[in-house]
Write an enzyme that holds these catalytic residues in place. Structure first.
Site, short mmCIF file in Angstrom:
data_model
loop_
_atom_site.label_atom_id
_atom_site.label_comp_id
_atom_site.label_asym_id
_atom_site.label_seq_id
_atom_site.Cartn_x
_atom_site.Cartn_y
_atom_site.Cartn_z
N PRO A 29 0.85 -1.19 0.00
CA PRO A 29 0.00 0.00 0.00
C PRO A 29 0.88 1.24 0.00
CG PRO A 29 0.02 -1.03 2.18
CD PRO A 29 0.78 -1.93 1.28
N MET A 30 0.72 2.10 -1.00
CA MET A 30 1.57 3.29 -1.12
C MET A 30 0.69 4.52 -1.33
SD MET A 30 4.70 1.88 -3.54
CE MET A 30 3.65 0.85 -4.59
N GLN A 82 -6.27 -1.29 3.21
CA GLN A 82 -5.49 -1.00 4.41
C GLN A 82 -6.12 0.18 5.14
OE1 GLN A 82 -1.52 0.97 4.76
NE2 GLN A 82 -0.87 -1.03 5.56
N CYS A 112 3.40 3.09 9.54
CA CYS A 112 3.72 4.42 9.03
C CYS A 112 4.25 5.31 10.15
CB CYS A 112 2.48 5.06 8.40
SG CYS A 112 2.80 6.71 7.73
N ASN A 223 8.78 -7.28 3.82
CA ASN A 223 8.69 -6.04 3.05
C ASN A 223 9.93 -5.20 3.33
OD1 ASN A 223 7.10 -2.93 3.58
ND2 ASN A 223 7.48 -3.76 1.56
N GLY A 245 7.25 -2.63 -3.10
CA GLY A 245 6.67 -1.30 -3.18
C GLY A 245 7.09 -0.53 -4.41
#
Length: 347
Positions: A29-30, A82, A112, A223, A245
């Site tokens: 998820p970006m 997410q 994050c 990740n 990513g």
């Protein structure tokens, strides 16, 4: 009764293995990158990768009326949403909404490190509150039928020893959560930007490998810093899945190698075929009022590494990645592809 219990044990094992296999390769998820248009492009290249939305905050869903952030294309499955948040009731409500939308998984962001996210008491700072995270996740899982998962870091700030991570995972596992995406870096809550947090804290892949050894029953996805097919293959020898990513965003056709070598799919479309399939989607979405540049910006790296890729990027920058792009130019996309990237016509 012995037969029945054996049947249910086998069934649970089968479902768990299916869940693991679905996550063999995932797209991270970006924020401002993995919107529905980018995910549609990636699905055109790869049938098997597991897709994730950008992080969507509970406040945006419940109070900001940002339901467009939950929109996706039916072709995207398997796809997870997410969520970002820490209020249990809000997370449960958003989990229910996400399930109603048809998502295959609900993932909680506990990784994050941005200042803005910390002010909202969610993201990486929640690793310091494992019991609360466990309560959030457990409550979400108890109220939806789809899997609930977590994406976190190895630790935060001075909490960087393996024991901290092991304890955190133990507490979350005991809440009934089986799927862990681990960014193999510590999160630094003060002094580093989110971008710096993706590069400066050292990668500790061995921590994630060790986690899989200690919790073999869990689905462990690694990740961080994964940039090549060799990286993917190496990690898959030690964990259940990898999450990639920016390497995929900047070079989407990287997924073609993964589709062929990891998933053994011999029917991967060429770059030109991907663009041909994308054109009807562009026409349909722009007819709904979506600006052309919102879609085409994701194709900038499609011809990365190919002859003519520079010309392709220049063409997009001048014609299709601008706010008031001319929709008529969509009809000439393939002319530009064939003119500037003849090599892309080959498999």
């Amino acid at each position: 009764s012995t037969f029945n219990s054996r049947f249910y044990i086998d069934r649970i094992f089968s479902l768990n293995m299916s869940f693991v296999s679905e996550h063999k390769v995932c797209i991270a998820p970006m924020m401002q990158y993995t919107d529905m248009h980018d995910r549609y492009l990636l699905r055109l290249i790869s049938e098997k990768v597991f897709l994730y939305t950008e992080m969507v905050t509970t406040g945006a869903i419940l109070y900001g009326k940002c339901f467009h952030q939950l929109e996706y294309n039916p072709q995207e499955h398997p796809v997870a949403v997410q969520l970002g948040g820490s209020d249990i009731n809000d997370l449960v409500e958003c989990a229910k909404i996400s399930e109603d939308y048809g998502y295959d998984e609900i993932n909680l962001n506990v990784g994050c490190p941005s200042d803005r996210v910390q002010k909202g008491r969610f993201g990486a700072c929640l690793m310091l509150e494992p019991d609360h995270v466990a309560e959030c996740l457990g409550s979400m899982q108890n109220n939806v039928s789809v899997p609930v998962a977590i994406k976190c870091r190895l630790g935060v700030d001075e909490h960087e020893d393996y024991e901290f991570l092991h304890n955190f995972v133990t507490i979350i596992k005991n809440a009934g959560i089986n799927n862990f995406v681990i960014h193999a870096r510590n999160g630094i809550l003060k002094g580093l930007s989110p971008r710096q947090n993706r590069h400066i804290p050292p990668l500790k892949y061995d921590y994630v490998y060790r986690l899989k050894e200690d919790f073999p029953e869990l689905c462990i996805i690694i990740n961080g810093g994964i940039k090549s097919l060799d990286d993917v293959k190496l990690h898959l020898q030690n964990v259940d899945g990898v999450m990639i990513g920016r390497a995929v965003y900047h070079s989407p056709y990287f997924l073609a190698d993964i589709e062929k070598d990891v998933f053994n799919n011999k029917n991967v479309p060429t770059r030109s075929e991907v663009m041909e399939k994308l054109i009807p989607y562009i026409q349909e979405e722009t007819s709904k009022g979506i600006q052309l540049n919102h879609i085409m910006r994701h194709t900038v790296g499609l011809f990365h590494g190919q002859n003519g890729s520079k010309t392709w990027k220049q063409y997009l920058s001048k014609n299709m990645c601008i706010r008031d792009a001319d929709l008529q130019k969509v009809n000439h996309i393939m002319d530009q592809v064939k003119k500037n990237n003849p090599a892309s016509l080959e498999r």
